[in-house]
Design a protein around this motif. Structure first.
Motif, short mmCIF file in Angstrom:
data_model
loop_
_atom_site.label_atom_id
_atom_site.label_comp_id
_atom_site.label_asym_id
_atom_site.label_seq_id
_atom_site.Cartn_x
_atom_site.Cartn_y
_atom_site.Cartn_z
N UNK A 13 0.82 -1.20 0.00
CA UNK A 13 0.00 0.00 0.00
C UNK A 13 0.85 1.25 0.00
N UNK A 14 0.33 2.31 -0.68
CA UNK A 14 0.93 3.63 -0.66
C UNK A 14 2.40 3.62 -1.00
N UNK A 15 3.14 4.42 -0.30
CA UNK A 15 4.58 4.51 -0.55
C UNK A 15 5.28 3.21 -0.19
N UNK A 16 4.70 2.46 0.81
CA UNK A 16 5.29 1.18 1.17
C UNK A 16 5.37 0.24 -0.02
N UNK A 17 4.45 0.43 -0.99
CA UNK A 17 4.49 -0.38 -2.22
C UNK A 17 5.85 -0.24 -2.88
N UNK A 18 6.25 1.02 -3.06
CA UNK A 18 7.50 1.27 -3.77
C UNK A 18 8.69 0.74 -2.99
N UNK A 19 8.70 1.04 -1.68
CA UNK A 19 9.86 0.65 -0.89
C UNK A 19 9.96 -0.87 -0.77
N UNK A 20 8.81 -1.53 -0.57
CA UNK A 20 8.85 -2.99 -0.44
C UNK A 20 9.27 -3.64 -1.74
N UNK A 21 8.85 -3.03 -2.88
CA UNK A 21 9.20 -3.64 -4.16
C UNK A 21 10.70 -3.63 -4.38
N UNK A 22 11.36 -2.56 -3.92
CA UNK A 22 12.80 -2.49 -4.11
C UNK A 22 13.51 -3.59 -3.33
N UNK A 23 12.83 -4.12 -2.29
CA UNK A 23 13.41 -5.23 -1.53
C UNK A 23 12.76 -6.55 -1.87
N UNK A 140 9.97 13.59 -8.72
CA UNK A 140 10.29 14.04 -7.36
C UNK A 140 9.81 13.04 -6.32
N UNK A 141 8.61 12.47 -6.51
CA UNK A 141 8.11 11.45 -5.58
C UNK A 141 9.01 10.22 -5.62
N UNK A 142 9.44 9.86 -6.82
CA UNK A 142 10.33 8.71 -6.98
C UNK A 142 11.64 8.93 -6.22
N UNK A 143 12.25 10.10 -6.40
CA UNK A 143 13.52 10.40 -5.73
C UNK A 143 13.33 10.45 -4.22
N UNK A 144 12.21 11.01 -3.79
CA UNK A 144 11.94 11.10 -2.36
C UNK A 144 11.80 9.71 -1.74
N UNK A 145 11.12 8.81 -2.45
CA UNK A 145 10.94 7.45 -1.95
C UNK A 145 12.28 6.73 -1.85
N UNK A 146 13.13 6.91 -2.84
CA UNK A 146 14.45 6.28 -2.80
C UNK A 146 15.27 6.81 -1.64
N UNK A 147 15.18 8.13 -1.39
CA UNK A 147 15.94 8.72 -0.29
C UNK A 147 15.49 8.16 1.04
N UNK A 148 14.19 7.98 1.22
CA UNK A 148 13.68 7.42 2.47
C UNK A 148 14.15 5.99 2.66
N UNK A 149 14.28 5.25 1.57
CA UNK A 149 14.73 3.86 1.65
C UNK A 149 16.24 3.73 1.62
N UNK A 150 16.96 4.88 1.52
CA UNK A 150 18.43 4.88 1.46
C UNK A 150 18.91 4.03 0.28
N UNK A 151 18.28 4.21 -0.87
CA UNK A 151 18.61 3.46 -2.08
C UNK A 151 18.85 4.45 -3.21
N UNK A 152 19.90 4.24 -3.97
CA UNK A 152 20.17 5.10 -5.12
C UNK A 152 19.32 4.66 -6.31
N UNK A 153 19.26 5.52 -7.31
CA UNK A 153 18.52 5.19 -8.53
C UNK A 153 19.11 3.95 -9.19
N UNK A 154 20.44 3.86 -9.22
CA UNK A 154 21.09 2.70 -9.84
C UNK A 154 20.75 1.41 -9.09
#
Length: 644
Positions: A13-23, A140-154
């Motif tokens: 759900x929400x932003x957790x969707x993006x962060x969880x997907x990266x893991x 900007x939302x994408x970059x903000x989500x990555x920053x919160x997850x301490x993950x770079x774009x690469x």
């Protein structure tokens, strides 16, 4: 195939969707049992924890993976410390997940399977958590989500690419797995299997030593089990709240402000008129005149319209301005010059010739400043309250940024400053059956990420109230000193010793059972008085009906044993040992068309698919080759735990 992957991803759900997907890969493989393929002779240097094929996994990769995994676990258990995470094999699972990810990438590369940049970009844009207020992908939302997850774009693209490669490899290998009919028949028949036996618990408390333990004994037990006595991180929070009462009389509008607002909105308070009418639109003026004449002669407006093959359309609350813009000025003039109940003169618009029956006239006279003074004052007061609170919040934030303390700000605004007792990240007061005040709930996560003496301010209730707070004391997670928890350590030691003796007693009971004694007799032969065994007489179908509740481990063991055998099983939390005695197994035949057979095929298909996936993962690791650097892994463990 991609829709399958997206649907899986959207289960968050929400932003957790993006962060969880990266893991995603770390989560998917966290429980995999990855073993090395040999000694670590091929790895040089201490900055590599493992090598998969030709790819090296650095210590920084493992540290980042462990920290991200801990963050994900803390979503369910906010109080979990890094020490407890490592003690529960979290570091090992993080490394296993990394090894699996590198093995997948290496295997895919070797056999020409790829996930191109365009595909990765497409998947990123499909992630709901990266969309802005307009519903479209937001950089900007994408970059903000990555920053919160301490993950770079690469790193994000690499993780997402690995997920796409995993999909391409595992979906074909696991999708649509089925089992033969005969196997499904045998599995379905198991539902009719009945097992009879008994289960006994040998409690640790019954065997626990009663004498006082020596200091040396407790010290040795404490040193060997330090991970069991870790205290979670605690924080003391100081806070105050303020609302419009802090603004005093600044929100009261002046006479000049009220008069200026009246002048600005004079048109709003002037006389106005709206009308309800029922109208017809016809192509020619002659037709409009004919219809109007018939209505004035006594015919019903609706009947006249129906006879002409038209539908009379009612309109309510129409103003002259809206009618002029939607039809024409001529139509507006005709409609607003007719009396209530009258039929209007035909008037033309781009649509044709209009006639209408005026059903109602709502005329509102102009209102003077005195008449609307209270209304304007209320609106101005609310505007000034909202703006004043926001301005005050900015002012306080600036003061805090310039070095003012929370106590100074609270004193200036005459705010009541409250200090909490030491609290945990989930909002519970440490070692008490209490929780933090509800007003702190929106700020709790931030409060457990900020440093001491860094006051923050946050809006509450949609900006109706503001919270200003700081962390005044942080007590890091650490093993409690023995002197402070000696009674707890002694109690734990007693249970541990009792568990050892309960295990020895369970071995004696098993020996008597294998000599022909009943479970009741075998228990009675013990010098320690023990609870009587519990009889069990269940079918697998009855057991399956309990799936909504967790099946007790000893009962699960009973249904996995051979007839006439007895086994012991350690209970959770050092409670004791179970002795499980299976006396008899009986089974009935089932019809060839029994619905259980189809149900068995449905249930076994995913299980077979999972097994195919496990075998494929194992084959990838073997083919790519995996070597581990235990010295580097130990160095990472010490760094995560803050050990020298």
């Amino acid at each position: 195939m991609l829709s399958f992957f997206r649907n899986f991803f959207k289960s968050k759900i929400g932003l957790a969707v993006a962060l969880a997907f990266l893991g995603l890969i770390a989560l998917a493989f966290a429980s995999a049992d990855v073993s090395s393929t040999g000694a670590f002779g091929g790895v040089a240097g201490g900055d590599r924890v493992a090598v998969v094929g030709d790819e090296k996994i650095g210590t920084a990769d493992l540290i980042r993976s462990a920290n991200n995994a801990l963050d994900r676990v803390r979503q369910d258990d906010p109080t979990l410390s890094m020490e407890a995470f490592v003690a529960q094999d979290g570091l090992k699972q993080s490394l296993d997940a990394l090894i699996d990810r590198f093995a997948i990438r290496g295997f895919a590369k070797k056999y020409g399977i790829r996930a191109g940049d365009n595909l990765v970009n497409s998947e990123i844009r499909m992630i709901p958590g990266f969309r802005g207020p307009d519903g479209n992908f937001s950089e900007s939302v994408y970059r903000q989500a990555l920053a919160q997850a301490r993950i770079t774009d690469a790193q994000a693209r690499e993780d997402l690419g690995t997920g796409l490669l995993s999909q391409q490899l595992f979906v074909p290998a696991t999708f649509g797995a089925t089992v033969p009919d005969k196997l499904a028949y045998r599995y379905a028949q198991l539902f009719k299997e009945r097992r009879q036996g008994a289960i006994a618990l040998l409690p640790s408390a019954s065997f626990a030593p009663t004498g006082a333990a020596s200091d040396a004994t407790l010290k040795a037990y404490y040193d060997a089990n330090r991970g069991d006595f870790i205290r979670p991180e605690r924080r003391v929070i100081r806070f105050a709240t303020f609302d419009s009462s802090a603004l005093g009389d600044r929100i009261e509008p002046t006479d000049a402000e009220i008069a200026a607002r009246y002048e600005r909105d004079r048109a709003q308070y002037g006389a106005s008129e709206t009308r309800d009418f029922t109208q017809l639109i016809v192509p020619t003026q002659a037709a409009a005149n004919a219809l109007r004449a018939r209505v004035e002669g006594g015919a019903s407006f609706a009947a006249v319209a129906q006879e002409a093959g038209l539908r009379a359309a009612p309109v309510v609350d129409a103003s002259r301005e809206s009618l002029a813009s939607q039809a024409s000025e001529a139509v507006a003039k005709a409609y607003f010059s007719a009396a209530q109940g009258a039929i209007t003169q035909p008037a033309r618009s781009p649509l044709g010739w209009h006639i209408a029956r005026i059903d109602a006239v709502d005329a509102v006279p102009a209102r003077t400043l005195a008449q609307v003074r209270g209304e304007i004052a209320t609106a101005l007061r609310e505007e000034k309250r909202t703006k004043g609170l926001a301005d005050l919040a900015i002012e306080i934030e600036d003061r805090l940024s310039d070095g003012a303390t929370l106590a100074e700000v609270a004193s200036e605004l005459k705010l009541e400053l409250t200090t909490t007792r030491p609290a945990l990240a989930d909002g519970r007061i440490y070692e008490a059956q209490e929780t933090l005040p509800a007003v702190l709930a929106p700020a709790l996560q931030t409060a457990f990420q900020m440093d001491e003496q860094e006051p923050e301010i946050a809006p509450l209730q949609g900006g109706e109230t503001y919270l200003v707070y700081e962390v005044s004391r942080i007590t890091p997670a650490a093993t409690a000193p023995l002197a402070e928890i000696k009674p707890q350590v002694e109690a734990s030691w007693r249970m541990a010793e009792g568990l050892k003796r309960a295990q020895a007693a369970a071995d004696r009971v098993l020996k008597r059972l294998r000599g022909g004694a009943t479970l009741s007799a075998a228990l009675a032969a013990e010098e320690t008085r023990l609870p009587p065994p519990e009889r069990v007489d269940l079918t697998r179908q009855q057991l399956a009906a309990q799936r909504e509740r967790r099946i007790p481990p000893p009962l699960a063991l009973l249904f996995s044993m051979a007839q006439g055998t007895s086994k012991k099983l350690e209970a959770v939390q050092n409670i004791g040992f179970y002795v499980v005695d299976l006396e008899n197994i009986s089974m009935d035949d089932i019809a060839d068309d029994d619905p259980l057979i189809a149900q068995a095929k449905t249930q076994l298909g995913p299980v077979i698919g999972d097994e195919y996936g496990e075998q494929l993962r194992t084959a990838m690791r073997i083919e790519m080759g995996v070597e581990r650097n235990e010295d580097a892994i130990e160095a990472v463990r010490k760094q995560l735990l803050g050990e020298s």
